[in-house]
Write a protein that holds these residues in place. Structure first.
Motif, mmCIF file in Angstrom:
data_model
loop_
_atom_site.group_PDB
_atom_site.id
_atom_site.type_symbol
_atom_site.label_atom_id
_atom_site.label_comp_id
_atom_site.label_asym_id
_atom_site.label_seq_id
_atom_site.Cartn_x
_atom_site.Cartn_y
_atom_site.Cartn_z
ATOM 1 N N HIS A 476 0.803 -1.225 0.000
ATOM 2 C CA HIS A 476 0.000 0.000 0.000
ATOM 3 C C HIS A 476 0.844 1.287 0.000
ATOM 4 N N HIS A 480 1.636 4.424 -2.721
ATOM 5 C CA HIS A 480 1.573 5.879 -2.486
ATOM 6 C C HIS A 480 2.847 6.549 -3.006
ATOM 7 N N ASP A 500 -0.567 7.672 6.594
ATOM 8 C CA ASP A 500 -2.002 7.560 6.338
ATOM 9 C C ASP A 500 -2.688 6.842 7.493
ATOM 10 N N THR A 502 -4.396 3.556 7.322
ATOM 11 C CA THR A 502 -4.272 2.104 7.327
ATOM 12 C C THR A 502 -3.706 1.604 6.024
ATOM 13 N N ASP A 716 -6.031 7.594 -0.623
ATOM 14 C CA ASP A 716 -6.121 6.329 -1.338
ATOM 15 C C ASP A 716 -6.723 6.441 -2.741
HETATM 16 ZN ZN ZN Z 1 -3.244 4.955 2.115
#
Ligand code: ZN
Ligand code: ZN
Ligand code: ZN
Length: 732
Positions: A476, A480, A500, A502, A716
């Motif tokens: 994740h 980003h 962020d 999660t 996200d």
């Molecule tokens: Zn995120």
């Protein structure tokens, strides 16, 4: 002499050929122009001076929706041609060039709209080659009237003549229409001659109106009407999340919020996003519009219907998505009337169907640059290129909250419209239908499917259900980092501070305060926020006081007066101590939650990021002090210092500011020590203006290059594009 020029970029379906036709005519050039698979091809013949002038003006004066990326020229033998023609396109034109975003009504159309002598006077669907609906009405390719939701409307002779005339500004304007042949607006249940006037009267009287817009239904009411705004909130079951406003014009917008140059530019841009800006003291809005928020989200009218309605009401309106609570915005007529019946007092509708639901986009100016918070209407489906082209076609499925998808072919990537939280049947359907639609529009047949590492995300499961493709799992926070690098045309290496709420880590724990060193292909985790428990798991996301509890346990500090008498405190402290049902997290978002709860700013949230937003809002703007926090990102001492200040009666504004300053300073120090010349700041936490501006300024003062998401959200909504960039680089 005769020259052949090949023009690449967004040059189809944007009035480029008629523009070339007019320019050639003006300069006395003969020749022809046509669309082909790669863009537009022009041949012009005239004296050398005229040809040169033509080539200079060609990119410089291109129509507003065109984006000329490249013009390549070569001399060809003169043919002695006379006149200039638009030639039919050879078959097999590239569909990707054909669909542009929905665009705000242009100045020329506006003039017609308010000109009593014009045949489109007060016609709510006036549009031309340079403006009007596009993406929301396209059902397939090629982008031609039969494959739009205008298919059911047969043009009258006058409209058809405009459509067929290369010299007309409505030449091949697919949504072209007029009162005689086009869509009509009506106020349900009313037989008023002028539906817009009747709707405006209802609004002025305090009614809540459902209005069918470009990408879906909105709910509208007077922004200054306490009772109406409170009723709207109650009926929508929306507790605190601010409502967006539509101001009749720029002057009215200036009375609502403080607008710098960057904000005004964004506000009047043809994308017409909602612009978040500082609320003006005494702004004429009801208190329920944006409780406790120092900012207001304001936009200007973008469709002729909005222009008519706002001109008539002549007051700022609340204009919020037509939905209940967190459901997706309603856009199909019957569904909208059913779902919004309990909310709206009246419905202003029309008979031009919406094919793709799109929400309003949201943007904020930070340090003179745009920071996209939600990318949808007006921006989608403009492509965002990849620095490393995809050798095979890619689908990237994104994350789970604020979900988007992304398709890529070669160096082009198309990020889909904001779908929302992939938590229910409606959003999942919008997600899968959106992907199918984009695959057709842009001729992408994915051979590689990228997804988040989280095994339980619906987007991950969706990826696993695709057959015969290569799957690529992307962590994740790496996504980003990659998204930010790639939108700036870079491949790394860089160090990223990715903060962020999660994200699933490679070790199976909840990450969210990560220092990564990496490029588009891979990364290493060189640091992270000190890990603590999330007491009760997911419950700790909705209840920031639980995170306060966890941090006090970690820091071995006693609860300050703001939280100590809270019910359940002992029990939750127990969870934090033992770790029972309490996963470990390094989330910076959760640290902001904890401090917000300690300060008594917010102990439960009812929308994502609420505690952090309110903590930022609480900051004393002139406080320069900072709590102790080192580059190891271990905030236990900081938490102790927060508690000590609160015990001492230091004001919440000062505490909040010292906390922000500390996170900025520690982040800058940690990134500097990583020894890379380029720093990426990304993740939803960086939607926080104070944190982003300070961290950036500190890094730049040390001579480092700082990259921040601009065209895609730091949160996200940008993940799918980052996954696509990683997949393209890995399959190279
Ligand atoms: Zn995120
Ligand atoms: Zn226009
Ligand atoms: Zn007509």
């Amino acid at each position: 002499m005769r020259i052949r020029a090949r023009v690449e970029g967004t040059v189809q379906g944007v009035g480029f050929r008629p523009y070339v036709y007019r320019l050639a005519g003006e300069l006395g050039c003969s020749g022809h122009v046509f669309n082909d698979a790669r863009g537009v091809v022009v041949e012009v013949e005239a004296g050398a001076a005229e040809v040169e002038r033509f080539l200079t003006r060609l990119p410089a004066e291109a129509p507003p929706l065109a984006r000329v990326e490249r013009v390549m020229t070569e001399p060809v033998p003169a043919t002695g041609s006379s006149g200039f023609t638009i030639v039919e396109s050879p078959a097999g034109g590239e569909p990707s060039a054909l669909v542009s975003p929905d665009t705000a009504t242009c100045a020329e159309c506006l003039e017609e709209l308010f000109d009593p002598a014009d045949r489109r006077y007060r016609y709510p669907f006036v549009n031309c080659t340079n403006c009007g609906p596009r993406f929301t009405i396209v059902r397939g390719v090629p982008y031609d009237r039969p494959l739009t939701t205008m298919a059911g409307f047969r043009m009258c002779d006058a409209c058809q003549a405009e459509y067929d005339d290369p010299a007309d500004r409505r030449f091949h304007a697919q949504p072209n229409a007029c009162p005689a042949c086009g869509p009509r607006v009506r106020l349900l249940g009313s037989d008023a001659d002028d539906a817009v006037r009747a709707a405006a009267d209802a609004l002025r009287g305090g009614a809540i109106l459902a209005v069918k817009g470009m990408g879906g239904y909105h709910l509208a009411c007077r922004a200054d009407h306490e009772w109406a705004v409170a009723a709207l909130r109650g009926r929508k079951h929306r507790e605190d999340k601010p409502f967006a406003l539509m101001a009749p014009n720029l002057v009215a917008a200036r009375a609502l919020v403080e607008l710098g140059t960057e904000e005004e530019t964004l506000l009047v841009a043809r994308e017409r996003p909602i612009v978040l800006a500082r609320r003006r003291p005494g702004a004429p809005v009801a208190s329920a519009v944006a409780p406790r928020s120092p900012d207001l989200g304001v936009m200007l009218p973008y469709s002729p219907l909005h222009h008519l309605l706002l001109a008539e009401v002549d007051l700022p309106l609340v204009l919020t998505s037509g939905n209940v609570s967190d459901e997706p915005i309603a856009y199909r007529d019957e569904d909208a009337v059913t779902r919004l019946a309990g909310i709206a007092d009246a419905f202003l509708v029309h008979d031009r169907p919406i094919h793709t639901r799109t929400d309003d986009s949201v943007v904020r100016a930070v340090a003179g640059r745009p920071l996209m918070l939600r990318r949808s209407r007006g921006y989608v489906p403009t492509n965002i290129d990849l620095p490393v082209p995809a050798k095979r076609h890619v689908l990237a499925c994104g994350a789970e909250l604020k979900s988007t998808f992304c398709l890529a072919r070669g160096s082009r990537a198309w990020v889909g419209h904001h779908i929302g939280d992939l938590s229910n049947y409606e959003t999942l359907r919008a997600f899968t239908e959106g992907i199918e639609h984009f695959e057709r529009l842009f001729a992408v047949a994915p051979a590689v499917v990228a997804h988040d590492l989280h095994p339980d995300y619906l987007s991950t499961r969706f990826a696993h259900e695709r057959e015969g493709v290569e799957l690529i799992a992307v962590q994740h926070h790496h996504a980003h980092l990659a998204a930010c690098l790639a939108e700036h045309g870079e491949t790394g290496p860089a160090v990223g501070a990715i903060y962020d709420g999660t994200g699933y880590g490679t070790d199976g724990t909840v990450w969210g305060g990560e220092l990564l060193r990496g490029d588009l292909v891979s990364f290493e985790r060189i640091g992270a926020l000190y890990p603590v428990r999330m007491p009760g798991g997911e419950a700790a996301i909705r209840q920031p006081w639980r995170m306060a509890c966890a941090w006090l346990v970690a820091a071995d500090a006693a609860p300050p007066p703001t939280v100590r008498s809270r019910d359940g405190w002992e029990q939750v402290s127990g969870l934090a101590r033992t770790g029972f049902a309490s996963p470990v997290t390094t989330s910076v978002g959760r640290l902001f939650d904890a401090v917000a709860a300690l300060c008594g700013v917010r102990d439960e949230v009812n929308y994502e990021g609420q505690a952090a937003i309110e903590l930022e809002a609480a900051c004393d703007p002139v406080e320069e002090g900072a709590y102790p926090l080192g580059p190891d990102l271990d905030p236990r001492e900081l938490v102790g210092a927060v508690v000590a200040d609160l015990e001492r009666g230091v004001g919440v504004g000062v505490v909040a500011a010292r906390f922000h300053n500390a996170v900025a300073a520690a982040t800058a120090e940690a990134c500097t020590r990583a020894g890379e010349g380029t720093v990426v700041l990304a993740g939803g936490v960086f939607a926080n203006r104070r944190l982003l501006e300070r961290t950036r300024a500190l890094l730049e003062s040390r001579g480092l290059r700082v990259l921040v998401p601009e065209r895609l959200p730091p949160g996200d909504g940008g993940i799918s594009y980052g996954q696509a960039a990683v997949a393209a680089a890995r399959t190279r």
